[in-house]
Every structure is written in C-alpha cells, then in structure tokens.
Design an enzyme around this catalytic site. Structure first.
Site, PDB file in Angstrom:
ATOM      1  N   GLU A  76      38.644  29.892  41.709  1.00 24.11           N
ATOM      2  CA  GLU A  76      38.282  31.315  41.601  1.00 24.11           C
ATOM      3  C   GLU A  76      37.502  31.787  42.837  1.00 24.11           C
ATOM      4  O   GLU A  76      37.697  32.907  43.308  1.00 24.11           O
ATOM      5  CB  GLU A  76      37.472  31.544  40.332  1.00 24.11           C
ATOM      6  CG  GLU A  76      38.308  31.355  39.072  1.00 24.11           C
ATOM      7  CD  GLU A  76      37.518  31.469  37.788  1.00 24.11           C
ATOM      8  OE1 GLU A  76      38.132  31.296  36.721  1.00 24.11           O
ATOM      9  OE2 GLU A  76      36.290  31.733  37.838  1.00 24.11           O
ATOM     10  N   HIS A  82      32.448  38.064  33.893  1.00 21.00           N
ATOM     11  CA  HIS A  82      33.251  36.840  33.934  1.00 21.00           C
ATOM     12  C   HIS A  82      32.415  35.736  34.554  1.00 21.00           C
ATOM     13  O   HIS A  82      31.635  35.988  35.474  1.00 21.00           O
ATOM     14  CB  HIS A  82      34.508  37.045  34.802  1.00 21.00           C
ATOM     15  CG  HIS A  82      35.183  35.737  35.134  1.00 21.00           C
ATOM     16  ND1 HIS A  82      36.072  35.131  34.273  1.00 21.00           N
ATOM     17  CD2 HIS A  82      35.042  34.893  36.187  1.00 21.00           C
ATOM     18  CE1 HIS A  82      36.460  33.976  34.809  1.00 21.00           C
ATOM     19  NE2 HIS A  82      35.853  33.813  35.972  1.00 21.00           N
ATOM     20  N   ASN A  97      33.819  42.862  28.080  1.00 18.70           N
ATOM     21  CA  ASN A  97      32.609  42.080  27.824  1.00 18.70           C
ATOM     22  C   ASN A  97      31.752  41.886  29.075  1.00 18.70           C
ATOM     23  O   ASN A  97      31.062  40.881  29.228  1.00 18.70           O
ATOM     24  CB  ASN A  97      32.960  40.761  27.130  1.00 18.70           C
ATOM     25  CG  ASN A  97      33.952  39.932  27.926  1.00 18.70           C
ATOM     26  OD1 ASN A  97      34.277  40.277  29.066  1.00 18.70           O
ATOM     27  ND2 ASN A  97      34.410  38.838  27.352  1.00 18.70           N
ATOM     28  N   TYR A 103      43.892  35.978  36.483  1.00 17.25           N
ATOM     29  CA  TYR A 103      43.912  35.504  35.098  1.00 17.25           C
ATOM     30  C   TYR A 103      45.223  34.787  34.764  1.00 17.25           C
ATOM     31  O   TYR A 103      45.611  34.741  33.590  1.00 17.25           O
ATOM     32  CB  TYR A 103      43.676  36.671  34.145  1.00 17.25           C
ATOM     33  CG  TYR A 103      42.213  36.998  33.918  1.00 17.25           C
ATOM     34  CD1 TYR A 103      41.335  36.050  33.384  1.00 17.25           C
ATOM     35  CD2 TYR A 103      41.696  38.255  34.213  1.00 17.25           C
ATOM     36  CE1 TYR A 103      40.004  36.340  33.161  1.00 17.25           C
ATOM     37  CE2 TYR A 103      40.355  38.558  33.990  1.00 17.25           C
ATOM     38  CZ  TYR A 103      39.514  37.589  33.457  1.00 17.25           C
ATOM     39  OH  TYR A 103      38.191  37.880  33.220  1.00 17.25           O
ATOM     40  N   LYS A 157      32.580  43.105  35.498  1.00 14.84           N
ATOM     41  CA  LYS A 157      33.875  43.714  35.204  1.00 14.84           C
ATOM     42  C   LYS A 157      33.775  45.248  35.259  1.00 14.84           C
ATOM     43  O   LYS A 157      32.673  45.808  35.318  1.00 14.84           O
ATOM     44  CB  LYS A 157      34.339  43.238  33.819  1.00 14.84           C
ATOM     45  CG  LYS A 157      34.589  41.714  33.752  1.00 14.84           C
ATOM     46  CD  LYS A 157      35.102  41.311  32.375  1.00 14.84           C
ATOM     47  CE  LYS A 157      35.395  39.815  32.329  1.00 14.84           C
ATOM     48  NZ  LYS A 157      35.997  39.421  31.017  1.00 14.84           N
TER      49      LYS A 157
END
Ligand code: ADP
Ligand code: MG
Length: 141
Positions: A127, A116, A113, A50, A10
């Site tokens: 995805e 993913h 975080n 998302y 990310k």
C-alpha cells in the site's frame, strides 16, 4: 519494533473536516507522519488500491465512495505502527468499535468509516508503494 503503515483519511473524513483531528490522534499516540499528500482518486485508482476486495458485494460501492472526493494519504512510523494504528481506528463497523476510537466517534456506517489502515507488514509495504516513491518519504532522525 519500529514499523511503517499506510493511513488514509477517507473522503468522509475530509468532508467532515477531521484531517487535523485524525492526525492529532496519531501524533499524540506515537505515530509519526513521515510522508503525506492529498489526492482525489479516480474510480480505477480506487479499484486498484482495494483489489484484494474485488468480487465482494461491497466492492462497487466502496470504490465509488473512495473516489467521491479528496483523501489524505500518509505513511505513519512508530513502534508497532500497524497494530497501533488499527487500535486507534477501531473496528471496521463503527457500531462494534471500542469507545474513544476514531471510527466509533466519527464514522456513519461500516463503509464510510473515516480511515483506512494497513492490516499486516506485507499489505503495508504494498500500500505504501501504491502511493509513495522513495523521494517522498521523510523519516525523522
Ligand atoms: P478495514 O478497513 O477495517 O481493514 P476491510 O479491509 O474488511 O476493513 O474492508 C475495507 C473497507 O471496505 C472498509 O474499511 C469499509 O470501508 C468497506 N467495507 C468493509 N466491509 C463492508 C461491508 N460489509 N459493507 C460495506 N462496506 C464495507
Ligand atoms: Mg482492510
């Protein structure tokens, strides 16, 4: 069972110069990158990725964060790749993640975080198709 999963480093992971560190953990733990690219998502592209979280309180902030800078997107292949990747990542909230996991070691908070990872075979397939076409996938012999 040999599986494929989608991994994203990310924007916070890229900003913290963790691309090499994260990929090293994958390679050293049996997850082989078979496709990879760097992208800077638009807000709309982040919302598309998302979409499953649309309506949740964190959706707006999450998609703003995910479009805030470049990301690295990868297909990882290996035995039980989906669960193995999630084990290496650690829990969504870094304060609940196991010692030694990527999120425990590097993440600032539950939103930012670092990584993913797909959570099931169906989401992995969706995805992967969101980011890669067949010509961009390079399986090892
Ligand atoms: P995971 O990435 O571990 O599969 P989820 O699918 O539940 O977690 O959520 C997707 C992403 O949304 C998380 O990785 C995180 O960036 C963000 N997120 C999840 N829950 C929250 C929350 N309560 N507050 C802020 N951001 C969140
Ligand atoms: Mg998830």
């Amino acid at each position: 069972m040999k599986q494929r999963t989608l991994s994203i480093i990310k924007p916070d992971g890229v900003r913290k110069n963790l691309i090499g560190e994260v990929i090293k953990r994958f390679e050293q733990n049996g997850l082989t990158p078979i496709a990879m690219k760097m992208l800077h998502l638009t807000k709309a592209e982040a919302e598309g990725f998302y979409a499953v979280h649309k309506g949740k309180p964190f959706f707006e902030s999450l998609t703003t964060f995910m479009s805030s800078g470049p990301i690295v997107v990868m297909i990882l292949e290996g035995e039980n790749a989906i669960d193995l990747n999630r084990t290496l990542m650690g829990a969504t909230n870094p304060s609940e993640a196991d010692e030694g996991t990527i999120r425990r070691q590097y993440a600032d908070n539950i939103e930012q975080n670092i990584v993913h990872g797909s959570d099931a075979p169906e989401t992995a397939a969706t995805e992967i198709a969101y980011f890669f076409n067949a010509l961009e996938v390079c399986p090892r012999p």
